[in-house]
Design a protein around this motif. Sequence first.
Motif, PDB file in Angstrom:
ATOM      1  N   GLN A 207       0.807  -1.215   0.000  1.00 13.18           N
ATOM      2  CA  GLN A 207       0.000   0.000   0.000  1.00 13.18           C
ATOM      3  C   GLN A 207       0.841   1.266   0.000  1.00 13.18           C
ATOM      4  O   GLN A 207       0.507   2.245  -0.647  1.00 13.18           O
ATOM      5  N   GLY A 208       1.947   1.278   0.755  1.00 16.08           N
ATOM      6  CA  GLY A 208       2.753   2.492   0.829  1.00 16.08           C
ATOM      7  C   GLY A 208       3.311   2.911  -0.517  1.00 16.08           C
ATOM      8  O   GLY A 208       3.383   4.099  -0.834  1.00 16.08           O
ATOM      9  N   ALA A 209       3.698   1.910  -1.319  1.00 18.05           N
ATOM     10  CA  ALA A 209       4.263   2.206  -2.634  1.00 18.05           C
ATOM     11  C   ALA A 209       3.202   2.223  -3.720  1.00 18.05           C
ATOM     12  O   ALA A 209       3.393   2.838  -4.764  1.00 18.05           O
ATOM     13  N   ALA A 210       2.106   1.537  -3.472  1.00 22.06           N
ATOM     14  CA  ALA A 210       1.052   1.428  -4.484  1.00 22.06           C
ATOM     15  C   ALA A 210      -0.300   1.606  -3.815  1.00 22.06           C
ATOM     16  O   ALA A 210      -1.011   0.642  -3.545  1.00 22.06           O
ATOM     17  N   PRO A 211      -0.669   2.854  -3.502  1.00 18.85           N
ATOM     18  CA  PRO A 211      -1.889   3.093  -2.731  1.00 18.85           C
ATOM     19  C   PRO A 211      -3.174   2.659  -3.421  1.00 18.85           C
ATOM     20  O   PRO A 211      -4.213   2.576  -2.770  1.00 18.85           O
ATOM     21  N   PHE A 212      -3.119   2.367  -4.725  1.00 19.10           N
ATOM     22  CA  PHE A 212      -4.343   1.955  -5.409  1.00 19.10           C
ATOM     23  C   PHE A 212      -4.562   0.444  -5.359  1.00 19.10           C
ATOM     24  O   PHE A 212      -5.552  -0.058  -5.872  1.00 19.10           O
TER      25      PHE A 212
ATOM     26  N   ALA B  45       3.272   2.172 -16.447  1.00 15.35           N
ATOM     27  CA  ALA B  45       4.618   1.823 -15.991  1.00 15.35           C
ATOM     28  C   ALA B  45       4.609   1.441 -14.518  1.00 15.35           C
ATOM     29  O   ALA B  45       5.268   0.488 -14.100  1.00 15.35           O
ATOM     30  N   ARG B  46       3.843   2.177 -13.730  1.00 16.07           N
ATOM     31  CA  ARG B  46       3.791   1.894 -12.296  1.00 16.07           C
ATOM     32  C   ARG B  46       3.084   0.568 -12.022  1.00 16.07           C
ATOM     33  O   ARG B  46       3.497  -0.210 -11.173  1.00 16.07           O
ATOM     34  N   THR B  47       2.006   0.338 -12.767  1.00 16.86           N
ATOM     35  CA  THR B  47       1.295  -0.938 -12.612  1.00 16.86           C
ATOM     36  C   THR B  47       2.198  -2.105 -12.992  1.00 16.86           C
ATOM     37  O   THR B  47       2.209  -3.150 -12.321  1.00 16.86           O
ATOM     38  N   THR B  48       2.967  -1.940 -14.063  1.00 14.68           N
ATOM     39  CA  THR B  48       3.902  -2.993 -14.481  1.00 14.68           C
ATOM     40  C   THR B  48       4.947  -3.258 -13.402  1.00 14.68           C
ATOM     41  O   THR B  48       5.286  -4.411 -13.124  1.00 14.68           O
ATOM     42  N   ALA B  49       5.433  -2.177 -12.778  1.00 11.69           N
ATOM     43  CA  ALA B  49       6.422  -2.341 -11.708  1.00 11.69           C
ATOM     44  C   ALA B  49       5.824  -3.086 -10.519  1.00 11.69           C
ATOM     45  O   ALA B  49       6.467  -3.954  -9.918  1.00 11.69           O
ATOM     46  N   ILE B  50       4.584  -2.774 -10.175  1.00 14.35           N
ATOM     47  CA  ILE B  50       3.913  -3.449  -9.051  1.00 14.35           C
ATOM     48  C   ILE B  50       3.729  -4.928  -9.361  1.00 14.35           C
ATOM     49  O   ILE B  50       3.971  -5.799  -8.513  1.00 14.35           O
TER      50      ILE B  50
END
Length: 358
Positions: A30-35, A307-312
């Motif tokens: 959650q801290g890095a990916a609040p969604f 890009a962020r979703t791919t990283a997650i």
Amino acid sequence: MRSDEPVGRNRMLDAIRGIAALAVVGYHLQGAAPFVPFVHGYAAVDVFFVLSGFVLATAKGEALASGGIGTGRFMAWRLARLMPMIWIGTLLGAAIMPIGTSHPDRAMMLAMGLLMIPMLSGSPPGNNAFPLAPAAWSLFAELVVNAAWPTLARRNDKSAVLAMAIGTGAILIIGGCLRFGDVDFGATPGSIGVGMGRAVFGFAAGIALQATRHRLPRLPSWVGYGLLVFDLMVPPPAIMGPWWDGVMTLFVAPTIVAASVNAVVGRPTQIIANLGTTLSYPLYATHGPIVASLGTALGSTTGDGLARTTAILGVLACCLGIAWCASRLERLIRRMAHRLAKAPRWHRIGGTTLNRGR
């Protein structure tokens, strides 16, 4: 449970366990990916406790009650089941956790983690009682409850003792929610004591459900899944404050298991259950160091949503890959331990070698 399922396994409970493990990972991201949707993912731990009580009561309850298995033998069995993965998670944390090799207590953290001893004093990194493998706090709490169970299982007044355990755990949970604001407590040195209430309540509730399993309804699998999603993804209403988590822990977590015990399962549940059987415990035990290491880098990642979703998804894939490797390693450790236990024990006395057999 379908008649063609492997004896001793409940595929719906395996599926629930697997989804709950993913929810814990999602919550810690959650801290890095609040969604990430598992805003209440820490509640999965309470589902684990209820599942553990139910499954262990099914597997060992009668033998413990009759005295066929003593406390020492039962705890040896539990330690053999839990400790190899705890060791793997702790060693992984020692290798990759962003603590710094110069931390003065690093060797002590490793030693205490391998011995399953919580750090209750000083300033452990992240304020975790098990800084190298944060999730180990719940496994420690479960082992403490496991150690007390054999004695209680042999009592004539076991129903009264079980009710007392449920009541005591409930009081600790409500007190913890009022003190900390939610039920996400137990992992820190200052909360691990009250966090024992989560283990006591959940484990005792699981035993109680196992005793009434034949009277539980036969429901479609979507009921159990729906309750689990409700428990893990619905944010607490502001109007209820800390009471929301108390209600979810005391009522919804046991209801999830009760709705799943006799559920009618199909092919999708079988697939999820296979993954849950293989990866749920390794994923839970090893994800902490990975999320702590990669999540920090993920939090500083810039770019568009894709890009962020791919990283997650990459972090999640890494967690799953290491969990799979850990499960293979644990199986190897078990196989080696089994062979050593079965091998003849040789002793040399006065120049003569004696085979003591097994």
